[in-house]
Scaffold this motif. Sequence first.
Motif, PDB file in Angstrom:
ATOM      1  N   VAL A  98       3.708   5.565  -5.876  1.00  0.00           N
ATOM      2  CA  VAL A  98       3.517   5.577  -7.327  1.00  0.00           C
ATOM      3  C   VAL A  98       2.445   6.578  -7.728  1.00  0.00           C
ATOM      4  CG1 VAL A  98       2.722   4.204  -9.300  1.00  0.00           C
ATOM      5  CG2 VAL A  98       4.337   3.217  -7.671  1.00  0.00           C
ATOM      6  N   ASP A  99       1.329   6.598  -7.027  1.00  0.00           N
ATOM      7  CA  ASP A  99       0.243   7.537  -7.333  1.00  0.00           C
ATOM      8  C   ASP A  99       0.694   8.979  -7.153  1.00  0.00           C
ATOM      9  OD1 ASP A  99      -1.374   5.378  -7.851  1.00  0.00           O
ATOM     10  OD2 ASP A  99      -2.335   5.382  -5.877  1.00  0.00           O
ATOM     11  N   GLU A 100       1.477   9.214  -6.105  1.00  0.00           N
ATOM     12  CA  GLU A 100       1.980  10.570  -5.852  1.00  0.00           C
ATOM     13  C   GLU A 100       2.915  11.025  -6.967  1.00  0.00           C
ATOM     14  OE1 GLU A 100       4.430  13.059  -2.391  1.00  0.00           O
ATOM     15  OE2 GLU A 100       3.780  10.991  -2.046  1.00  0.00           O
ATOM     16  N   LEU A 101       3.788  10.118  -7.416  1.00  0.00           N
ATOM     17  CA  LEU A 101       4.712  10.453  -8.502  1.00  0.00           C
ATOM     18  C   LEU A 101       3.960  10.707  -9.803  1.00  0.00           C
ATOM     19  CD1 LEU A 101       7.608   7.924  -7.788  1.00  0.00           C
ATOM     20  CD2 LEU A 101       7.666  10.410  -7.486  1.00  0.00           C
ATOM     21  N   ARG A 102       2.924   9.938 -10.078  1.00  0.00           N
ATOM     22  CA  ARG A 102       2.134  10.162 -11.279  1.00  0.00           C
ATOM     23  C   ARG A 102       1.445  11.519 -11.246  1.00  0.00           C
ATOM     24  NH1 ARG A 102      -0.805   4.208 -11.810  1.00  0.00           N
ATOM     25  NH2 ARG A 102       0.948   3.134 -12.840  1.00  0.00           N
ATOM     26  N   ALA A 103       0.864  11.855 -10.097  1.00  0.00           N
ATOM     27  CA  ALA A 103       0.202  13.150  -9.963  1.00  0.00           C
ATOM     28  C   ALA A 103       1.201  14.296 -10.132  1.00  0.00           C
ATOM     29  CB  ALA A 103      -0.497  13.245  -8.610  1.00  0.00           C
ATOM     30  N   ARG A 104       2.375  14.119  -9.555  1.00  0.00           N
ATOM     31  CA  ARG A 104       3.403  15.156  -9.670  1.00  0.00           C
ATOM     32  C   ARG A 104       3.857  15.310 -11.113  1.00  0.00           C
ATOM     33  NH1 ARG A 104       5.058  19.952  -8.311  1.00  0.00           N
ATOM     34  NH2 ARG A 104       7.329  20.187  -8.246  1.00  0.00           N
ATOM     35  N   ASN A 105       3.995  14.189 -11.820  1.00  0.00           N
ATOM     36  CA  ASN A 105       4.404  14.235 -13.215  1.00  0.00           C
ATOM     37  C   ASN A 105       3.355  14.942 -14.071  1.00  0.00           C
ATOM     38  OD1 ASN A 105       6.213  13.333 -15.437  1.00  0.00           O
ATOM     39  ND2 ASN A 105       4.424  12.169 -16.059  1.00  0.00           N
TER      40      ASN A 105
ATOM     41  N   SER B 200       0.829  -1.211   0.000  1.00  0.00           N
ATOM     42  CA  SER B 200       0.000   0.000   0.000  1.00  0.00           C
ATOM     43  C   SER B 200       0.859   1.255   0.000  1.00  0.00           C
ATOM     44  CB  SER B 200      -0.931  -0.006   1.220  1.00  0.00           C
ATOM     45  OG  SER B 200      -1.811  -1.105   1.186  1.00  0.00           O
ATOM     46  N   ASP B 201       1.944   1.224   0.777  1.00  0.00           N
ATOM     47  CA  ASP B 201       2.856   2.372   0.802  1.00  0.00           C
ATOM     48  C   ASP B 201       3.499   2.594  -0.566  1.00  0.00           C
ATOM     49  OD1 ASP B 201       2.271   2.756   3.428  1.00  0.00           O
ATOM     50  OD2 ASP B 201       4.067   1.730   4.196  1.00  0.00           O
ATOM     51  N   LEU B 202       3.913   1.487  -1.210  1.00  0.00           N
ATOM     52  CA  LEU B 202       4.526   1.607  -2.526  1.00  0.00           C
ATOM     53  C   LEU B 202       3.533   2.137  -3.555  1.00  0.00           C
ATOM     54  CD1 LEU B 202       6.616  -1.702  -2.652  1.00  0.00           C
ATOM     55  CD2 LEU B 202       7.475   0.629  -2.379  1.00  0.00           C
ATOM     56  N   GLN B 203       2.278   1.664  -3.508  1.00  0.00           N
ATOM     57  CA  GLN B 203       1.262   2.154  -4.442  1.00  0.00           C
ATOM     58  C   GLN B 203       0.984   3.633  -4.213  1.00  0.00           C
ATOM     59  OE1 GLN B 203      -0.160   0.356  -7.010  1.00  0.00           O
ATOM     60  NE2 GLN B 203      -0.853   2.411  -7.586  1.00  0.00           N
ATOM     61  N   GLY B 204       0.995   4.048  -2.946  1.00  0.00           N
ATOM     62  CA  GLY B 204       0.798   5.461  -2.649  1.00  0.00           C
ATOM     63  C   GLY B 204       1.910   6.323  -3.228  1.00  0.00           C
TER      64      GLY B 204
END
Length: 337
Positions: A100-107, A94-98
């Motif tokens: 990934v989602d944060e990096l996608r949003a930032r990108n 769950s931490d890793l998925q979070g």
Amino acid sequence: MPLGSRGRGAAPTLGSSTRGQSSGARALVACLVVSVALFTLSCQTGEAGPLGAVRGAFQTVTMPVRLLGSAVSAPLRGLGNIFSNLTADQATLSDLQGEVDELRARNAELEEGAGEADRLRKLLDLQDTSQLTSTGAHIISGSTDSWSSTVTIDKGSSSGLTAGMPVTASSGVIGQVVSCGATSSTVRLLSDEGSSISAMVQSTRAQGMVQGSATGEVTLELVRTSEQVSVGDVIVTSGLGGVFPKGLPIGEVASVESSPGDLYLTIVVDLYADPSRVEEVLVITSLTEEQQASAEDIAEADQQERGDAAASGDGSDDTTDEGGAGASSDGGGTDAE
């Protein structure tokens, strides 16, 4: 005698053990001495010495074995990593998925910022190149009804805007302000059937009017059949009427048709600016003298009108004069409508 015999038999056993321990200790001491001597010799002679040669030969001989061992162990290490990932607890996943989602949003945020910066840079380039006195605005909504083609921008009378001011994107003219509120304005698009602005073919300087329609098709009207117009020719504002600055890009000729007996060409124009894809615009607030049509442009438009009047069989001076005046001022009156 038995007791004495047992005693004498036991004594050699204890002596042999003592001698074995002494021999082992001496061997250990000898190994340590030899190791220290070899280490000292290696430090003094380095890789060029006999020990370096021996070590190199040993590494050469054992290289295939080491490579084979590495090849065999690599898949096992990979399987170990996969197993570790499969057995990771749910909290870790769950931490890793979070992350990934944060990096996608930032990108996505960075890409959006870069796109906006690029669009604003193009507007500034247009402003500098054409020396426009203008103010920037954002398009905030499209048409509110089905029988007109308009957009709403986020600047109004409080920003100095008035009805009639031209509006352009970096790629080409959008339209013209038709009404202003305090903080927003309505812009009539070139595709609206009520829109008509003075324009010309850039290469041949043939004068005409860019006209919208109910279907959204944009045409260049009032260009005589004697003029040379080809598909791909660029259409720009002519500056007649003193509303739009001269030379702003509008679009390019998509098709040209002429039938026997026609006075004017039927010219369809593909607009450069697509309002549905435009977010930022420039509202041109005033023109310099250089941005308006020159006396030569006005004379050429008057001559074209005289040719139109002669071709239609009306050769009276009064009608010709009215046609010439219309050519030099219609753009302004219609643009500001």
